[in-house]
Design an enzyme around this catalytic site. Structure first.
Site, PDB file in Angstrom:
ATOM      1  N   HIS A  23       1.138  -1.200  -0.239  1.00 20.17           N
ATOM      2  CA  HIS A  23       0.116   0.191  -0.255  1.00 20.17           C
ATOM      3  C   HIS A  23       0.972   1.176  -0.168  1.00 20.17           C
ATOM      4  CE1 HIS A  23      -3.444  -2.557   1.003  1.00 20.17           C
ATOM      5  NE2 HIS A  23      -3.092  -2.672   2.007  1.00 20.17           N
TER       6      HIS A  23
ATOM      7  N   HIS B  72       5.694   6.709   6.260  1.00 24.80           N
ATOM      8  CA  HIS B  72       5.254   6.227   5.442  1.00 24.80           C
ATOM      9  C   HIS B  72       5.129   7.806   4.172  1.00 24.80           C
ATOM     10  CE1 HIS B  72       1.104   6.045   6.826  1.00 24.80           C
ATOM     11  NE2 HIS B  72       0.752   7.063   6.156  1.00 24.80           N
TER      12      HIS B  72
ATOM     13  N   HIS C 242       2.678   8.978   1.364  1.00 26.95           N
ATOM     14  CA  HIS C 242       0.882   8.863  -0.226  1.00 26.95           C
ATOM     15  C   HIS C 242       1.807   9.648  -1.442  1.00 26.95           C
ATOM     16  CE1 HIS C 242      -1.206   6.771   2.733  1.00 26.95           C
ATOM     17  NE2 HIS C 242      -0.690   7.625   3.644  1.00 26.95           N
TER      18      HIS C 242
ATOM     19  N   GLU D 282      -3.284  13.264   0.530  1.00 27.75           N
ATOM     20  CA  GLU D 282      -4.195  13.833   1.205  1.00 27.75           C
ATOM     21  C   GLU D 282      -5.136  14.557   1.925  1.00 27.75           C
ATOM     22  OE1 GLU D 282      -3.333   9.266   3.647  1.00 27.75           O
ATOM     23  OE2 GLU D 282      -4.473   8.450   1.825  1.00 27.75           O
TER      24      GLU D 282
ATOM     25  N   HIS E 244       3.851  11.093   6.103  1.00 29.25           N
ATOM     26  CA  HIS E 244       3.057  10.942   7.503  1.00 29.25           C
ATOM     27  C   HIS E 244       3.986  10.143   8.496  1.00 29.25           C
ATOM     28  CE1 HIS E 244      -1.080  10.302   5.704  1.00 29.25           C
ATOM     29  NE2 HIS E 244      -0.935  11.820   6.134  1.00 29.25           N
TER      30      HIS E 244
ATOM     31  N   THR F 228      -5.845   6.950   7.666  1.00 32.09           N
ATOM     32  CA  THR F 228      -6.357   7.193   6.273  1.00 32.09           C
ATOM     33  C   THR F 228      -6.507   6.024   5.269  1.00 32.09           C
ATOM     34  OG1 THR F 228      -4.615   7.315   5.180  1.00 32.09           O
ATOM     35  CG2 THR F 228      -5.671   9.885   6.415  1.00 32.09           C
ATOM     36  N   THR F 229      -6.912   4.800   6.395  1.00 30.18           N
ATOM     37  CA  THR F 229      -5.576   3.087   5.524  1.00 30.18           C
ATOM     38  C   THR F 229      -7.383   2.287   5.980  1.00 30.18           C
ATOM     39  OG1 THR F 229      -4.880   2.779   6.363  1.00 30.18           O
ATOM     40  CG2 THR F 229      -4.195   3.993   4.276  1.00 30.18           C
TER      41      THR F 229
END
Ligand SMILES: *[C@@H]1O[C@H](CO)[C@@H](O)[C@H](O)[C@H]1NC(C)=O
Ligand SMILES: *[C@@H]1O[C@H](CO)[C@@H](O)[C@H](O)[C@H]1NC(C)=O
Length: 380
Positions: free
Chosen positions: A95, A120, A122, A134, A147, A229-230
């Site tokens: 992911h 991590h 995005h 995001e 993040h 957010t996941t």
């Protein structure tokens, strides 16, 4: 030595968590999810009920509606610059790319003591043109977002407990845009993506100053209560989204967008790991706090706009009243001038002079006999 052992076992526990996917798969183990398609973000809530909650992340931060809170102190990264003996572990979890953080790293300037766990990213797929971050600011998305995840170590013993609880997590959000210059801090991660192309792969990378990934200004940020957010989208996150962006080069962004695949190495139809960002979620009456007053150059606050509108209205009404009186005064003075002098001399008098004789005649003819009749009646 005892301290070291605690640190070591703590570190092992963290690696264990990351290795066995506690973070991403949790109790809902086995439920596969993606960003698009049949198990894409619009379907998450069917498998993970909290994804349909009312305090979800990310959000679009509307700067004019953010409430300035002067009591919000600057964010204080603790031990971010401390390197230690061990390398960091970089993982492609299918992911995102995730980097484990040592347990001595933490976060101050929040209502609780928080301990760092992992960071991590995005990103998008089109050089940042189609978005990638995001969080968005006034509807504007950025190329990517970092993040940094922490858990509330003052109340909870580990992240798997904390992530399910109120105020269990604190996440720093850093908006990333593109520029001309290579960002050496982000190069510490991007350099090694080639070694973790496929999901499930991991590599050791030299430890580096994690604070260099953050913007310089740690005192200007937005703060709100939201979620992961996941999936499973637990609503346990105290969010800090920095107002200042960081910049990476176009080449660095391109590398991030194209280096990784979302499937395992043995999968023949592995897709590029791209567009791994969730769309902004409804704010639902939550308050977004700002640690700094709204910038007068870019936007006016609601109060200022109200003051301007009311001021303008008052001005208009005042002007209207003045104009009204001026016109009224002009009309009344001109009518005084007109009535006695002009009108009576020109039109009405000519009519009156025509009528007056008739009236005189009528009155005289009718009143005279009455007077004559009336006068003698009482006498007798
Ligand atoms: C986390 O803490 C809880 C409560 O203290 C405990 O039951 C659980 O086993 C711990 N989980 C891990 C992965 O250490
Ligand atoms: C977040 O929620 C807590 C209660 O759980 C509340 O005390 C706090 O003020 C909220 N923070 C923001 C920024 O809304």
């Amino acid at each position: 030595m005892g301290k070291y052992k605690i640190m070591e076992s703590f570190g092992i526990e963290m690696i264990f968590l990351i290795l066995f996917g506690q973070w991403t798969s949790c109790a809902c183990a086995g439920t596969h999810w993606t960003y698009t398609g049949s198990v894409g973000q619009s379907h998450w809530s069917e498998y993970f009920p909290e994804c349909g909650g009312t305090k979800q992340s990310p959000i679009d931060v509307k700067t004019s509606q953010a409430k300035y809170d002067p009591s919000l102190p600057p964010v204080r990264p603790l031990g971010y610059r401390q390197l230690g003996q061990e390398p960091f572990t970089l993982t492609n979890n299918g992911h995102t790319v995730e980097m484990s953080l040592p347990g001595w790293m933490g976060l101050g300037g929040l209502p609780w003591q928080f301990t760092a766990v992992q960071l991590h990213l995005h990103w998008g797929s089109r050089g940042g043109l189609g978005g990638g971050s995001e969080h968005t600011i006034d509807g504007h998305g950025y190329a990517a977002e970092l993040h940094v995840v922490h858990y509330n170590s003052e109340i909870y013993s580990n992240i798997s407990t904390a992530m399910r609880q109120r105020e269990g997590l604190a996440v720093l959000g850093v908006l990333i845009e593109t520029g001309e210059d290579t960002n050496p801090a982000y190069q510490n991660i991007i350099n090694h993506l080639e070694n973790i192309k496929h999901a499930g792969q991991r590599t050791s990378i030299p430890a580096f100053d994690v604070q260099s990934l953050l913007p310089l200004s740690l005192e200007r940020y937005f703060r709100y209560n939201g979620s992961l957010t996941t999936p499973p989208c637990y609503q346990s996150v105290l969010w800090t989204v920095f107002a200042e962006r960081v910049s990476v080069s176009h080449v660095q962004l391109r590398k991030l967008e194209t280096a990784l695949f979302s499937g395992h190495a043995e999968e023949s139809q592995s897709l590029p790991l791209q567009d791994n960002y969730r769309n902004p979620q409804p704010l639902n009456r939550r308050t977004v706090l700002a640690s700094f007053p709204s910038d007068t150059v870019t936007t006016y606050s609601v109060g200022e706009v109200c003051a301007m509108v009311i001021g303008t209205l008052c001005g208009c009404v005042g002007l209207a009243v003045i104009i009204h009186f001026v016109i009224k005064t002009i009309r009344s003075t001109s009518s005084w001038d007109v009535l006695p002098s002009v009108r009576p001399t020109s039109l009405p008098r000519s009519k009156e002079t025509e009528k007056e004789p008739k009236q005189d005649v009528v009155f005289k003819t009718t009143s005279d006999p009455e007077k004559e009749e009336a006068a003698p009646q009482p006498e007798p």
